[in-house]
Motif scaffolding. Structure first.
Motif, mmCIF file in Angstrom:
data_model
loop_
_atom_site.group_PDB
_atom_site.id
_atom_site.type_symbol
_atom_site.label_atom_id
_atom_site.label_comp_id
_atom_site.label_asym_id
_atom_site.label_seq_id
_atom_site.Cartn_x
_atom_site.Cartn_y
_atom_site.Cartn_z
ATOM 1 N N PRO A 48 31.407 45.652 -40.682
ATOM 2 C CA PRO A 48 31.760 46.951 -40.116
ATOM 3 C C PRO A 48 31.209 48.163 -40.865
ATOM 4 O O PRO A 48 31.040 49.216 -40.252
ATOM 5 N N SER A 49 30.940 48.058 -42.148
ATOM 6 C CA SER A 49 30.793 49.274 -42.957
ATOM 7 C C SER A 49 29.568 50.115 -42.580
ATOM 8 O O SER A 49 28.424 49.659 -42.673
ATOM 9 N N PRO A 50 29.787 51.379 -42.167
ATOM 10 C CA PRO A 50 28.652 52.247 -41.837
ATOM 11 C C PRO A 50 27.721 52.448 -43.027
ATOM 12 O O PRO A 50 26.504 52.557 -42.871
ATOM 13 N N PHE A 51 28.313 52.462 -44.231
ATOM 14 C CA PHE A 51 27.520 52.703 -45.441
ATOM 15 C C PHE A 51 26.691 51.469 -45.800
ATOM 16 O O PHE A 51 25.555 51.589 -46.253
ATOM 17 N N CYS A 52 27.269 50.285 -45.580
ATOM 18 C CA CYS A 52 26.501 49.055 -45.824
ATOM 19 C C CYS A 52 25.368 48.923 -44.811
ATOM 20 O O CYS A 52 24.276 48.471 -45.153
ATOM 21 N N GLU A 68 38.320 41.652 -52.480
ATOM 22 C CA GLU A 68 37.424 40.910 -53.389
ATOM 23 C C GLU A 68 36.637 41.873 -54.290
ATOM 24 O O GLU A 68 35.448 41.651 -54.561
ATOM 25 N N LYS A 69 37.311 42.904 -54.736
ATOM 26 C CA LYS A 69 36.630 43.933 -55.545
ATOM 27 C C LYS A 69 36.097 43.367 -56.867
ATOM 28 O O LYS A 69 35.213 43.966 -57.479
ATOM 29 N N HIS A 70 36.636 42.200 -57.285
ATOM 30 C CA HIS A 70 36.122 41.589 -58.523
ATOM 31 C C HIS A 70 34.620 41.311 -58.414
ATOM 32 O O HIS A 70 33.907 41.331 -59.409
ATOM 33 N N GLN A 102 34.320 50.448 -56.689
ATOM 34 C CA GLN A 102 35.502 50.153 -55.878
ATOM 35 C C GLN A 102 35.139 50.129 -54.396
ATOM 36 O O GLN A 102 35.942 49.705 -53.566
ATOM 37 N N LEU A 103 33.952 50.647 -54.078
ATOM 38 C CA LEU A 103 33.540 50.773 -52.679
ATOM 39 C C LEU A 103 32.214 50.048 -52.459
ATOM 40 O O LEU A 103 31.397 49.920 -53.371
ATOM 41 N N LEU A 104 32.004 49.644 -51.212
ATOM 42 C CA LEU A 104 30.761 48.999 -50.803
ATOM 43 C C LEU A 104 29.938 50.010 -49.999
ATOM 44 O O LEU A 104 30.525 50.875 -49.361
ATOM 45 N N PRO A 105 28.630 49.909 -49.999
ATOM 46 C CA PRO A 105 27.803 48.860 -50.569
ATOM 47 C C PRO A 105 27.529 49.033 -52.066
ATOM 48 O O PRO A 105 27.602 50.129 -52.603
ATOM 49 N N LYS A 132 25.531 51.608 -56.931
ATOM 50 C CA LYS A 132 26.616 51.770 -55.959
ATOM 51 C C LYS A 132 26.405 53.076 -55.204
ATOM 52 O O LYS A 132 25.775 53.989 -55.732
ATOM 53 N N ASP A 133 26.938 53.129 -53.989
ATOM 54 C CA ASP A 133 26.859 54.291 -53.094
ATOM 55 C C ASP A 133 25.563 54.229 -52.268
ATOM 56 O O ASP A 133 24.463 54.100 -52.817
ATOM 57 N N SER A 134 25.735 54.349 -50.948
ATOM 58 C CA SER A 134 24.591 54.159 -50.046
ATOM 59 C C SER A 134 23.469 55.176 -50.293
ATOM 60 O O SER A 134 22.292 54.828 -50.228
ATOM 61 N N TRP A 135 23.835 56.435 -50.563
ATOM 62 C CA TRP A 135 22.778 57.434 -50.807
ATOM 63 C C TRP A 135 22.011 57.109 -52.095
ATOM 64 O O TRP A 135 20.773 57.173 -52.140
ATOM 65 N N ALA A 148 47.078 43.180 -45.238
ATOM 66 C CA ALA A 148 48.104 43.971 -45.932
ATOM 67 C C ALA A 148 47.434 45.151 -46.647
ATOM 68 O O ALA A 148 47.947 46.275 -46.645
ATOM 69 N N TYR A 149 46.248 44.897 -47.217
ATOM 70 C CA TYR A 149 45.530 45.952 -47.950
ATOM 71 C C TYR A 149 45.125 47.102 -47.021
ATOM 72 O O TYR A 149 45.324 48.278 -47.342
ATOM 73 N N ILE A 150 44.584 46.756 -45.852
ATOM 74 C CA ILE A 150 44.104 47.842 -44.962
ATOM 75 C C ILE A 150 45.284 48.608 -44.368
ATOM 76 O O ILE A 150 45.238 49.830 -44.219
ATOM 77 N N SER A 199 46.412 50.916 -47.265
ATOM 78 C CA SER A 199 45.491 51.982 -47.663
ATOM 79 C C SER A 199 45.222 52.958 -46.507
ATOM 80 O O SER A 199 45.248 54.170 -46.697
ATOM 81 N N ARG A 200 44.998 52.445 -45.298
ATOM 82 C CA ARG A 200 44.715 53.342 -44.167
ATOM 83 C C ARG A 200 46.003 53.999 -43.665
ATOM 84 O O ARG A 200 45.985 55.135 -43.193
ATOM 85 N N GLY A 201 47.119 53.302 -43.810
ATOM 86 C CA GLY A 201 48.413 53.894 -43.454
ATOM 87 C C GLY A 201 48.677 55.132 -44.302
ATOM 88 O O GLY A 201 49.126 56.164 -43.812
HETATM 89 N N1 GSH Z 1 30.070 57.276 -50.420
HETATM 90 C C1 GSH Z 1 30.132 55.841 -50.321
HETATM 91 C C2 GSH Z 1 31.273 55.427 -49.401
HETATM 92 C C3 GSH Z 1 31.473 53.932 -49.363
HETATM 93 C C4 GSH Z 1 32.754 53.503 -48.654
HETATM 94 O O1 GSH Z 1 33.652 54.314 -48.388
HETATM 95 N N2 GSH Z 1 32.853 52.178 -48.387
HETATM 96 C C5 GSH Z 1 34.029 51.607 -47.762
HETATM 97 C C6 GSH Z 1 33.662 50.675 -46.640
HETATM 98 S S1 GSH Z 1 33.099 51.553 -45.233
HETATM 99 C C7 GSH Z 1 34.742 50.709 -48.769
HETATM 100 O O2 GSH Z 1 34.094 50.002 -49.502
HETATM 101 N N3 GSH Z 1 36.061 50.719 -48.787
HETATM 102 C C8 GSH Z 1 36.780 49.867 -49.660
HETATM 103 C C9 GSH Z 1 38.237 50.186 -49.681
HETATM 104 O O3 GSH Z 1 38.668 51.027 -48.895
HETATM 105 O O4 GSH Z 1 38.920 49.559 -50.469
HETATM 106 C C10 GSH Z 1 28.772 55.319 -49.835
HETATM 107 O O5 GSH Z 1 28.028 56.096 -49.187
HETATM 108 O O6 GSH Z 1 28.410 54.177 -50.140
#
Ligand code: GSH
Length: 228
Positions: free
Chosen positions: A15-19, A42-44, A52-55, A65-68, A126-128, A131-133
């Protein structure tokens, strides 16, 4: 060989737009990569990059790390088939990247959030929800999404007007061929494609025709991905 840590949902959905930005950047440059599907819990797997974030990519001994940052790294490390033909294009691409993050992604998220939660891997549910809640201030994702859709699709279409104006005049944001500006925005459409059946664009919209061309790029890489 480059390893790409890519967010994974149920049934191997990506799903990830950044990945997706990173995958299109790699494909544009003709670079081979090894895919490492990574769930929310699976952040390990990306701890080596202090991320902490993908990609995240691992390119030999280099972690990025970070798409840019990944796009900039790839153009520096592999100057062939540039994502940005020159510094002006890089700066214009940075604008599109930031506009997509702040304006477009922020508008798409409420429109698909419940569909997204439905498609997460059971072990990440449970995580989403937590976190999104917290981000939305409610755990009633279906209600939130339904309310967002009342006006949100037309608001999104209006927000896409800057891209539409360019795409009326040329095939890609990058001109006759795509560059990273296209991948930055198209990542968002891959996010929606992988997670939600919601129709975002009208068929006669120049952004729709561009999205079709983007789906066809690199042997139909986007179109071949698992859809919602
Ligand atoms: N600025 C970062 C944003 C990356 C980002 O927000 N990734 C989300 C997936 S779309 C993520 O890894 N989230 C993990 C989480 O919420 O725990 C980039 O451009 O790579």
């Amino acid at each position: 060989m480059i390893t790409l840590y890519d967010l994974v949902f149920q049934n191997d959905r990506r799903p990830s737009p950044f990945c997706w930005r990173a995958k299109f950047a790699l494909a544009h440059k003709g670079l081979a990569w090894k895919d490492e599907p990574t769930g929310f819990t699976e952040k390990h797997k990306i701890a080596f990059a202090d991320a902490q974030l993908l990609p995240v990519i691992k390119d030999g001994e280099v972690a990025v790390k970070d798409s840019w940052a990944i796009a900039c790294h790839l153009d520096k490390a592999y100057p062939d088939k540039p994502l940005f033909a020159n510094e002006q294009e890089r700066l214009a691409g940075q604008f599109t990247n930031g506009w997509t993050d702040v304006t477009i992604n922020a508008q798409v998220f409420p429109l698909v959030v419940a569909d997204l939660v439905d498609r997460v891997r059971p072990e990440d549910k449970a995580y989403i929800i937590e976190s999104r809640g917290k981000r939305l201030g409610t755990a009633d994702f279906a209600g939130f999404q339904a309310r967002a859709r009342e006006k949100g699709v037309s608001t999104l279409r209006t927000a896409l007007e800057p891209a539409r104006r360019v795409l009326r005049e040329q095939k890609f944001l990058g001109g006759a061929t795509s560059n990273y500006a296209d991948y930055a925005l198209f990542g968002t459409f891959m996010w929606a494609y992988a997670t939600s059946p919601l129709v975002l664009l009208e068929n006669d919209d120049p952004v729709h025709s561009w999205r079709e061309r983007m789906f066809d790029q690199f042997d139909g890489m986007g179109r071949k991905a698992k859809a919602a």
